[in-house]
Design a protein around this motif. Structure first.
Motif, PDB file in Angstrom:
ATOM      1  N   CYS A  20       0.813  -1.217   0.000  1.00 49.33           N
ATOM      2  CA  CYS A  20       0.000   0.000   0.000  1.00 49.33           C
ATOM      3  C   CYS A  20       0.843   1.262   0.000  1.00 49.33           C
ATOM      4  N   VAL A  21       2.085   1.163   0.506  1.00 50.08           N
ATOM      5  CA  VAL A  21       2.957   2.333   0.616  1.00 50.08           C
ATOM      6  C   VAL A  21       3.435   2.809  -0.757  1.00 50.08           C
ATOM      7  N   VAL A  22       3.455   1.904  -1.740  1.00 52.30           N
ATOM      8  CA  VAL A  22       3.846   2.307  -3.095  1.00 52.30           C
ATOM      9  C   VAL A  22       2.619   2.375  -4.007  1.00 52.30           C
ATOM     10  N   GLY A  23       1.475   2.660  -3.402  1.00 53.91           N
ATOM     11  CA  GLY A  23       0.292   3.006  -4.185  1.00 53.91           C
ATOM     12  C   GLY A  23      -0.603   1.871  -4.617  1.00 53.91           C
ATOM     13  N   GLN A  24      -0.312   0.644  -4.205  1.00 59.30           N
ATOM     14  CA  GLN A  24      -1.187  -0.460  -4.589  1.00 59.30           C
ATOM     15  C   GLN A  24      -2.467  -0.436  -3.740  1.00 59.30           C
ATOM     16  N   GLY A  25      -3.601  -0.596  -4.383  1.00 54.88           N
ATOM     17  CA  GLY A  25      -4.887  -0.523  -3.681  1.00 54.88           C
ATOM     18  C   GLY A  25      -5.224  -1.817  -2.969  1.00 54.88           C
ATOM     19  N   VAL A  26      -4.462  -2.116  -1.938  1.00 51.95           N
ATOM     20  CA  VAL A  26      -4.620  -3.397  -1.237  1.00 51.95           C
ATOM     21  C   VAL A  26      -5.135  -3.249   0.189  1.00 51.95           C
ATOM     22  N   ARG A  27      -5.473  -2.032   0.601  1.00 57.78           N
ATOM     23  CA  ARG A  27      -5.983  -1.863   1.957  1.00 57.78           C
ATOM     24  C   ARG A  27      -7.404  -2.418   2.075  1.00 57.78           C
ATOM     25  N   PHE A  28      -7.883  -2.485   3.298  1.00 59.63           N
ATOM     26  CA  PHE A  28      -9.185  -3.115   3.557  1.00 59.63           C
ATOM     27  C   PHE A  28     -10.315  -2.494   2.737  1.00 59.63           C
ATOM     28  N   ASP A  29     -10.184  -1.182   2.429  1.00 57.07           N
ATOM     29  CA  ASP A  29     -11.230  -0.491   1.677  1.00 57.07           C
ATOM     30  C   ASP A  29     -10.891  -0.305   0.206  1.00 57.07           C
ATOM     31  N   GLY A  30      -9.809  -0.960  -0.236  1.00 55.43           N
ATOM     32  CA  GLY A  30      -9.390  -0.830  -1.625  1.00 55.43           C
ATOM     33  C   GLY A  30      -8.494   0.363  -1.884  1.00 55.43           C
ATOM     34  N   GLY A  31      -8.183   1.108  -0.829  1.00 59.62           N
ATOM     35  CA  GLY A  31      -7.309   2.270  -0.972  1.00 59.62           C
ATOM     36  C   GLY A  31      -5.845   1.925  -0.776  1.00 59.62           C
ATOM     37  N   HIS A  32      -5.046   2.968  -0.589  1.00 61.10           N
ATOM     38  CA  HIS A  32      -3.605   2.779  -0.397  1.00 61.10           C
ATOM     39  C   HIS A  32      -3.090   3.815   0.587  1.00 61.10           C
ATOM     40  N   LYS A  33      -1.830   3.722   0.938  1.00 58.13           N
ATOM     41  CA  LYS A  33      -1.163   4.689   1.823  1.00 58.13           C
ATOM     42  C   LYS A  33       0.113   5.165   1.146  1.00 58.13           C
ATOM     43  N   ARG A  34      -0.019   5.591  -0.097  1.00 54.67           N
ATOM     44  CA  ARG A  34       1.148   5.944  -0.910  1.00 54.67           C
ATOM     45  C   ARG A  34       2.011   6.993  -0.229  1.00 54.67           C
ATOM     46  N   LEU A  35       3.321   6.716  -0.166  1.00 53.51           N
ATOM     47  CA  LEU A  35       4.298   7.652   0.362  1.00 53.51           C
ATOM     48  C   LEU A  35       5.094   8.202  -0.800  1.00 53.51           C
ATOM     49  N   GLY A  36       4.967   9.509  -1.036  1.00 55.50           N
ATOM     50  CA  GLY A  36       5.609  10.120  -2.187  1.00 55.50           C
ATOM     51  C   GLY A  36       7.105   9.870  -2.254  1.00 55.50           C
ATOM     52  N   PHE A  37       7.778   9.985  -1.118  1.00 55.55           N
ATOM     53  CA  PHE A  37       9.222   9.780  -1.118  1.00 55.55           C
ATOM     54  C   PHE A  37       9.584   8.381  -1.613  1.00 55.55           C
ATOM     55  N   ALA A  38       8.830   7.389  -1.163  1.00 60.30           N
ATOM     56  CA  ALA A  38       9.123   6.011  -1.572  1.00 60.30           C
ATOM     57  C   ALA A  38       8.718   5.756  -3.017  1.00 60.30           C
ATOM     58  N   ASP A  39       7.520   6.156  -3.385  1.00 53.70           N
ATOM     59  CA  ASP A  39       6.984   5.809  -4.695  1.00 53.70           C
ATOM     60  C   ASP A  39       7.481   6.712  -5.816  1.00 53.70           C
ATOM     61  N   ARG A  40       8.057   7.847  -5.450  1.00 49.88           N
ATOM     62  CA  ARG A  40       8.532   8.793  -6.461  1.00 49.88           C
ATOM     63  C   ARG A  40      10.050   8.966  -6.400  1.00 49.88           C
ATOM     64  N   ASP A  41      10.555   9.473  -5.276  1.00 45.36           N
ATOM     65  CA  ASP A  41      11.972   9.844  -5.194  1.00 45.36           C
ATOM     66  C   ASP A  41      12.905   8.634  -5.111  1.00 45.36           C
ATOM     67  N   LEU A  42      12.641   7.747  -4.169  1.00 49.36           N
ATOM     68  CA  LEU A  42      13.547   6.622  -3.945  1.00 49.36           C
ATOM     69  C   LEU A  42      13.431   5.558  -5.021  1.00 49.36           C
ATOM     70  N   ARG A  43      12.278   5.463  -5.654  1.00 49.41           N
ATOM     71  CA  ARG A  43      12.037   4.420  -6.655  1.00 49.41           C
ATOM     72  C   ARG A  43      13.066   4.449  -7.782  1.00 49.41           C
ATOM     73  N   GLU A  44      13.588   5.618  -8.106  1.00 47.80           N
ATOM     74  CA  GLU A  44      14.564   5.741  -9.188  1.00 47.80           C
ATOM     75  C   GLU A  44      15.849   4.963  -8.890  1.00 47.80           C
ATOM     76  N   PHE A  45      16.116   4.726  -7.609  1.00 47.37           N
ATOM     77  CA  PHE A  45      17.396   4.140  -7.227  1.00 47.37           C
ATOM     78  C   PHE A  45      17.297   2.722  -6.664  1.00 47.37           C
ATOM     79  N   VAL A  46      16.090   2.227  -6.461  1.00 48.30           N
ATOM     80  CA  VAL A  46      15.929   0.902  -5.854  1.00 48.30           C
ATOM     81  C   VAL A  46      14.897   0.087  -6.616  1.00 48.30           C
ATOM     82  N   SER A  47      14.887  -1.209  -6.337  1.00 46.49           N
ATOM     83  CA  SER A  47      13.841  -2.097  -6.839  1.00 46.49           C
ATOM     84  C   SER A  47      12.985  -2.518  -5.647  1.00 46.49           C
ATOM     85  N   TYR A  48      11.692  -2.339  -5.760  1.00 46.67           N
ATOM     86  CA  TYR A  48      10.804  -2.666  -4.657  1.00 46.67           C
ATOM     87  C   TYR A  48      10.298  -4.105  -4.751  1.00 46.67           C
ATOM     88  N   VAL A  49      10.137  -4.695  -3.580  1.00 45.55           N
ATOM     89  CA  VAL A  49       9.534  -6.020  -3.456  1.00 45.55           C
ATOM     90  C   VAL A  49       8.286  -5.842  -2.598  1.00 45.55           C
TER      91      VAL A  49
END
Length: 324
Positions: A20-49
């Protein structure tokens, strides 16, 4: 039950993340908890699992909310409004199995307040519904941290703090650096060179560890190399977890300044000293003296200083030191 498996990749940094932190709609209500730093800034330098324990055990989306309830001294995971929904065994089994398949990770970002993924201060309820305490850990995250005590783990909310954010990323890069060295084959020479590159990083974070790790590395001939390496990396990661303050950084900056005293004139020396002191007083960010030191390294190359992780512990583009 769906498990994610990883293998270490020396040419990439793999970070586990609550989906949910990288924007996937997997929360109980179908929403997410996207964190901009993780999903935008850091994503350029890492591979997420991405991992979502609740989806992995088959709860689906949307789904009933769950919480931790203490029953006869043990934590159970049950429905928030339907106590007949009990996923304790499924969540425990998944957490134990999944945590054993993530050897390739160099860090993990978890979702705060989640009974499965939260890192700290998770609510524990009495069966009658009232809150008992706020001191638990998410079931999956607890298993993860017990399995990988060296792994940098942080919550999405805490990563909004610039100090915690920079500290986390520094530790991720340090652990991946260590994993890459071990992957290439441990030797005494590699261990000594690794420590040499991290000396100023440790100096800024924890003075006692700076001395202890130096002593540990000083006599490799008298001890088993693997035992020394194991003790060293535990000590290093613990030291780096101690957030460097202005006093620690100032002390380290003054040590760096000393390497240039034979090459720079009085005006340049005083200018650097003034900037370091203004940083110490909180009038300038850490990037101010660091930029001057990097400039001096271009004018007066020094291989030992250029190799110091402290000079550039993570990509400049992340701009993590601008608010320190």
């Amino acid at each position: 039950m769906k498990l994610v498996q990883t293998q270490f990749k020396p040419d990439s940094i793999q970070i586990g993340v609550s989906a949910c932190v990288v924007g996937q709609g997997v929360r109980f209500d179908g929403g997410h908890k996207r964190l901009g730093f993780a999903d935008r800034d850091l994503r350029e330098f890492v591979s997420y699992v991405p991992v979502c324990p609740e989806v992995a055990i088959g709860m689906g989306v949307p789904r009933p909310t769950i919480r931790q309830v203490e029953v006869d001294g043990a934590i159970e995971i049950v429905g928030s409004t339907d106590s007949t929904l009990n996923v304790t065994d499924a969540m425990s089994s998944f957490s134990q199995q999944q945590s054993q398949t993530l050897d390739g990770l160099s860090g993990f970002i978890v979702c705060a307040k989640s009974p499965s993924c939260g890192m700290e201060r998770i609510k524990v309820y009495h069966p009658d519904g009232h809150t008992l305490r706020h001191d638990s850990v998410g079931v999956f995250t607890k298993a993860l941290m017990e399995r990988y005590p060296l792994l940098p783990v942080e919550e999405n909310g805490r990563l909004c703090d610039p100090v915690l954010r920079e500290n986390f990323v520094t530790r991720v890069y340090a652990l991946q650096d260590w994993q890459r060295m071990i992957h290439s084959g441990l030797t005494a020479d590699k261990l000594v060179k690794f420590h040499s590159r991290y000396k100023f990083m440790v100096m800024a974070s924890h003075q006692t560890s700076y001395r202890t790790l130096g002593q540990l590395i000083s006599d490799l001939s008298s001890n088993d190399l693997q035992d020394v390496a194991d003790e060293y990396i535990y000590g290093l990661m613990w030291a780096l977890k101690q957030r460097a303050n202005r006093k620690g950084h100032t002390n380290t900056l003054m040590h760096l300044q000393g390497y240039f005293k034979k090459f720079i004139g009085t005006e340049e020396r005083q200018a650097l000293a003034d900037v370091i002191d203004k940083y110490r007083q909180g009038l300038l960010p850490l990037m101010a003296p660091m930029t001057l030191i990097q400039h001096l390294l271009v004018k007066f190359p020094n291989e030992y200083l250029s190799n110091q992780v402290y000079i550039r512990p993570h990509p400049d583009k992340l701009a993590l030191r601008q608010q320190l």
